[in-house]
Design a protein around this motif. Sequence first.
Motif, PDB file in Angstrom:
ATOM      1  N   LEU A 216       1.880  -1.941  -8.618  1.00 58.28           N
ATOM      2  CA  LEU A 216       2.106  -2.846  -7.490  1.00 58.28           C
ATOM      3  C   LEU A 216       1.706  -2.188  -6.176  1.00 58.28           C
ATOM      4  O   LEU A 216       0.989  -2.776  -5.356  1.00 58.28           O
ATOM      5  CB  LEU A 216       3.588  -3.248  -7.456  1.00 58.28           C
ATOM      6  CG  LEU A 216       3.992  -4.230  -6.357  1.00 58.28           C
ATOM      7  CD1 LEU A 216       3.299  -5.574  -6.557  1.00 58.28           C
ATOM      8  CD2 LEU A 216       5.509  -4.427  -6.321  1.00 58.28           C
ATOM      9  N   HIS A 217       2.133  -0.951  -5.988  1.00 58.52           N
ATOM     10  CA  HIS A 217       1.878  -0.249  -4.741  1.00 58.52           C
ATOM     11  C   HIS A 217       0.379  -0.026  -4.513  1.00 58.52           C
ATOM     12  O   HIS A 217      -0.156  -0.303  -3.435  1.00 58.52           O
ATOM     13  CB  HIS A 217       2.628   1.094  -4.775  1.00 58.52           C
ATOM     14  CG  HIS A 217       2.524   1.861  -3.502  1.00 58.52           C
ATOM     15  ND1 HIS A 217       3.111   1.437  -2.329  1.00 58.52           N
ATOM     16  CD2 HIS A 217       1.881   3.019  -3.201  1.00 58.52           C
ATOM     17  CE1 HIS A 217       2.848   2.305  -1.370  1.00 58.52           C
ATOM     18  NE2 HIS A 217       2.100   3.273  -1.871  1.00 58.52           N
ATOM     19  N   ILE A 218      -0.310   0.451  -5.528  1.00 57.68           N
ATOM     20  CA  ILE A 218      -1.743   0.740  -5.370  1.00 57.68           C
ATOM     21  C   ILE A 218      -2.554  -0.552  -5.237  1.00 57.68           C
ATOM     22  O   ILE A 218      -3.486  -0.627  -4.436  1.00 57.68           O
ATOM     23  CB  ILE A 218      -2.267   1.617  -6.536  1.00 57.68           C
ATOM     24  CG1 ILE A 218      -1.507   2.941  -6.574  1.00 57.68           C
ATOM     25  CG2 ILE A 218      -3.767   1.869  -6.384  1.00 57.68           C
ATOM     26  CD1 ILE A 218      -1.840   3.833  -7.749  1.00 57.68           C
ATOM     27  N   ALA A 219      -2.177  -1.577  -5.990  1.00 59.68           N
ATOM     28  CA  ALA A 219      -2.912  -2.851  -5.902  1.00 59.68           C
ATOM     29  C   ALA A 219      -2.810  -3.418  -4.480  1.00 59.68           C
ATOM     30  O   ALA A 219      -3.773  -3.992  -3.957  1.00 59.68           O
ATOM     31  CB  ALA A 219      -2.367  -3.849  -6.919  1.00 59.68           C
ATOM     32  N   LYS A 220      -1.674  -3.247  -3.850  1.00 61.09           N
ATOM     33  CA  LYS A 220      -1.538  -3.723  -2.469  1.00 61.09           C
ATOM     34  C   LYS A 220      -2.396  -2.880  -1.527  1.00 61.09           C
ATOM     35  O   LYS A 220      -3.051  -3.390  -0.624  1.00 61.09           O
ATOM     36  CB  LYS A 220      -0.073  -3.663  -2.033  1.00 61.09           C
ATOM     37  CG  LYS A 220       0.764  -4.779  -2.635  1.00 61.09           C
ATOM     38  CD  LYS A 220       2.202  -4.707  -2.154  1.00 61.09           C
ATOM     39  CE  LYS A 220       3.020  -5.807  -2.797  1.00 61.09           C
ATOM     40  NZ  LYS A 220       4.437  -5.757  -2.411  1.00 61.09           N
ATOM     41  N   LYS A 221      -2.395  -1.567  -1.757  1.00 61.26           N
ATOM     42  CA  LYS A 221      -3.216  -0.683  -0.924  1.00 61.26           C
ATOM     43  C   LYS A 221      -4.700  -1.052  -1.006  1.00 61.26           C
ATOM     44  O   LYS A 221      -5.448  -0.927  -0.054  1.00 61.26           O
ATOM     45  CB  LYS A 221      -3.053   0.766  -1.414  1.00 61.26           C
ATOM     46  CG  LYS A 221      -2.112   1.597  -0.583  1.00 61.26           C
ATOM     47  CD  LYS A 221      -2.031   3.009  -1.158  1.00 61.26           C
ATOM     48  CE  LYS A 221      -3.334   3.772  -1.006  1.00 61.26           C
ATOM     49  NZ  LYS A 221      -3.436   4.526   0.223  1.00 61.26           N
ATOM     50  N   GLU A 256      -0.656   6.682 -13.867  1.00 61.12           N
ATOM     51  CA  GLU A 256      -0.866   8.130 -13.782  1.00 61.12           C
ATOM     52  C   GLU A 256      -1.241   8.532 -12.355  1.00 61.12           C
ATOM     53  O   GLU A 256      -0.704   9.480 -11.788  1.00 61.12           O
ATOM     54  CB  GLU A 256      -1.996   8.526 -14.759  1.00 61.12           C
ATOM     55  CG  GLU A 256      -2.374  10.000 -14.761  1.00 61.12           C
ATOM     56  CD  GLU A 256      -1.298  10.888 -15.399  1.00 61.12           C
ATOM     57  OE1 GLU A 256      -0.333  10.342 -15.959  1.00 61.12           O
ATOM     58  OE2 GLU A 256      -1.431  12.129 -15.304  1.00 61.12           O
ATOM     59  N   HIS A 257      -2.155   7.759 -11.762  1.00 56.11           N
ATOM     60  CA  HIS A 257      -2.618   8.078 -10.423  1.00 56.11           C
ATOM     61  C   HIS A 257      -1.484   7.984  -9.405  1.00 56.11           C
ATOM     62  O   HIS A 257      -1.379   8.823  -8.496  1.00 56.11           O
ATOM     63  CB  HIS A 257      -3.761   7.136 -10.037  1.00 56.11           C
ATOM     64  CG  HIS A 257      -4.480   7.559  -8.799  1.00 56.11           C
ATOM     65  ND1 HIS A 257      -5.218   8.721  -8.748  1.00 56.11           N
ATOM     66  CD2 HIS A 257      -4.541   7.019  -7.561  1.00 56.11           C
ATOM     67  CE1 HIS A 257      -5.718   8.862  -7.530  1.00 56.11           C
ATOM     68  NE2 HIS A 257      -5.309   7.850  -6.784  1.00 56.11           N
ATOM     69  N   GLY A 258      -0.636   6.988  -9.574  1.00 54.79           N
ATOM     70  CA  GLY A 258       0.489   6.814  -8.656  1.00 54.79           C
ATOM     71  C   GLY A 258       1.471   7.976  -8.703  1.00 54.79           C
ATOM     72  O   GLY A 258       2.243   8.181  -7.771  1.00 54.79           O
ATOM     73  N   LYS A 259       1.423   8.725  -9.791  1.00 58.47           N
ATOM     74  CA  LYS A 259       2.319   9.885  -9.906  1.00 58.47           C
ATOM     75  C   LYS A 259       1.681  11.158  -9.377  1.00 58.47           C
ATOM     76  O   LYS A 259       2.365  12.147  -9.140  1.00 58.47           O
ATOM     77  CB  LYS A 259       2.691  10.117 -11.388  1.00 58.47           C
ATOM     78  CG  LYS A 259       3.544   9.023 -11.989  1.00 58.47           C
ATOM     79  CD  LYS A 259       3.766   9.281 -13.471  1.00 58.47           C
ATOM     80  CE  LYS A 259       4.636   8.198 -14.087  1.00 58.47           C
ATOM     81  NZ  LYS A 259       4.717   8.319 -15.563  1.00 58.47           N
ATOM     82  N   CYS A 260       0.351  11.140  -9.226  1.00 57.35           N
ATOM     83  CA  CYS A 260      -0.375  12.388  -8.933  1.00 57.35           C
ATOM     84  C   CYS A 260      -1.122  12.411  -7.602  1.00 57.35           C
ATOM     85  O   CYS A 260      -1.640  13.450  -7.216  1.00 57.35           O
ATOM     86  CB  CYS A 260      -1.407  12.669 -10.030  1.00 57.35           C
ATOM     87  SG  CYS A 260      -0.743  12.682 -11.685  1.00 57.35           S
ATOM     88  N   CYS A 261      -1.235  11.276  -6.913  1.00 52.14           N
ATOM     89  CA  CYS A 261      -2.046  11.236  -5.687  1.00 52.14           C
ATOM     90  C   CYS A 261      -1.141  10.999  -4.479  1.00 52.14           C
ATOM     91  O   CYS A 261      -0.468   9.972  -4.396  1.00 52.14           O
ATOM     92  CB  CYS A 261      -3.093  10.125  -5.797  1.00 52.14           C
ATOM     93  SG  CYS A 261      -4.042   9.899  -4.278  1.00 52.14           S
ATOM     94  N   ALA A 262      -1.155  11.947  -3.555  1.00 52.26           N
ATOM     95  CA  ALA A 262      -0.284  11.837  -2.382  1.00 52.26           C
ATOM     96  C   ALA A 262      -0.624  10.595  -1.561  1.00 52.26           C
ATOM     97  O   ALA A 262       0.241   9.964  -0.977  1.00 52.26           O
ATOM     98  CB  ALA A 262      -0.398  13.092  -1.531  1.00 52.26           C
ATOM     99  N   LYS A 263      -1.918  10.236  -1.535  1.00 53.68           N
ATOM    100  CA  LYS A 263      -2.339   9.049  -0.774  1.00 53.68           C
ATOM    101  C   LYS A 263      -1.815   7.756  -1.396  1.00 53.68           C
ATOM    102  O   LYS A 263      -1.529   6.791  -0.695  1.00 53.68           O
ATOM    103  CB  LYS A 263      -3.878   8.973  -0.762  1.00 53.68           C
ATOM    104  CG  LYS A 263      -4.521   9.619   0.441  1.00 53.68           C
ATOM    105  CD  LYS A 263      -5.920   9.021   0.627  1.00 53.68           C
ATOM    106  CE  LYS A 263      -6.445   9.274   2.012  1.00 53.68           C
ATOM    107  NZ  LYS A 263      -6.779  10.676   2.247  1.00 53.68           N
TER     108      LYS A 263
END
Length: 285
Positions: A216-221, A256-263
Amino acid sequence: MAKSAPTTRVPISGKKTPAKASHSTTAKTKQASTARKATTSKKDSSKKKPRGKTEAEEPYPTWAAPTPAAAVEAVARLATVHGLPSPPERKSILDSLVRTILSQNTTDKTSAVAFARLKEGLPTWSQVLDAPEGVAEDLVRCGGLAEVKMERVRAILRDDRVRTDGEPSLEWLHERDDDEVKRVLTSFKGVGPKTVACVMMFTMGRAEFPVDTHVLHIAKKLNWLPADASREQAYEHLNRRVPNECKLDLHILLVEHGKCCAKCAKNGKLQKKECAVDACPLVGL
Ligand SMILES: [Zn+2]
């Protein structure tokens, strides 16, 4: 009956992808193949649109993102950093369902331990049903809410549709269409739409796209959703727009990316510091 993930993988572009990114294509052919696949998929959603996917409507019919090409590109870019996911291990539908019930309100790691202890102490579902009160609860206690969770599990195990002749089982659902699978699974207490989508995607090989907090968070970004979209709205929108062929990979890679990418991590907090990403591959997508 389950579709095997590897044969439906979308080709990704080369770069320095770890594992198996050997089938590279040019950007043009990649886009063309994406478009073709998106329109000729076996599970063409326009044909089956249907009744069972029921009342749920597309909440953002005019929101044109993500395009199929953008979803495929996201998989390709994320794979350069995280590698292409391995196909999920084969589990029974009932195991998968119980596993997700045990994962509610706790971390994946802890619930995996709880599930492993349950299987070790009471290897069959009949044994879970026959065990003296409190035995199963003690086995899963480390995951919290042991009484509530086991009550839900037992209710499922006792259900007529699960308690067939011998050992409780839901394997017959493999023969049923998506709508019926959803109807049956959501009818169990404590089983919500995300759990159902996860069981269908990981265990049954169906074209589902579960939306968790990272997705959800990344899709919004990425502007794939309006900023105020709820998880349910995100599910209805993304499930229609992400090509079936890359749903599994994209879901796993975004989590996985949401757990590993500070951005891209929610609140900038890394859940997996050991695999921190230096440069976010999604920038500019
Ligand atoms: Zn990122």
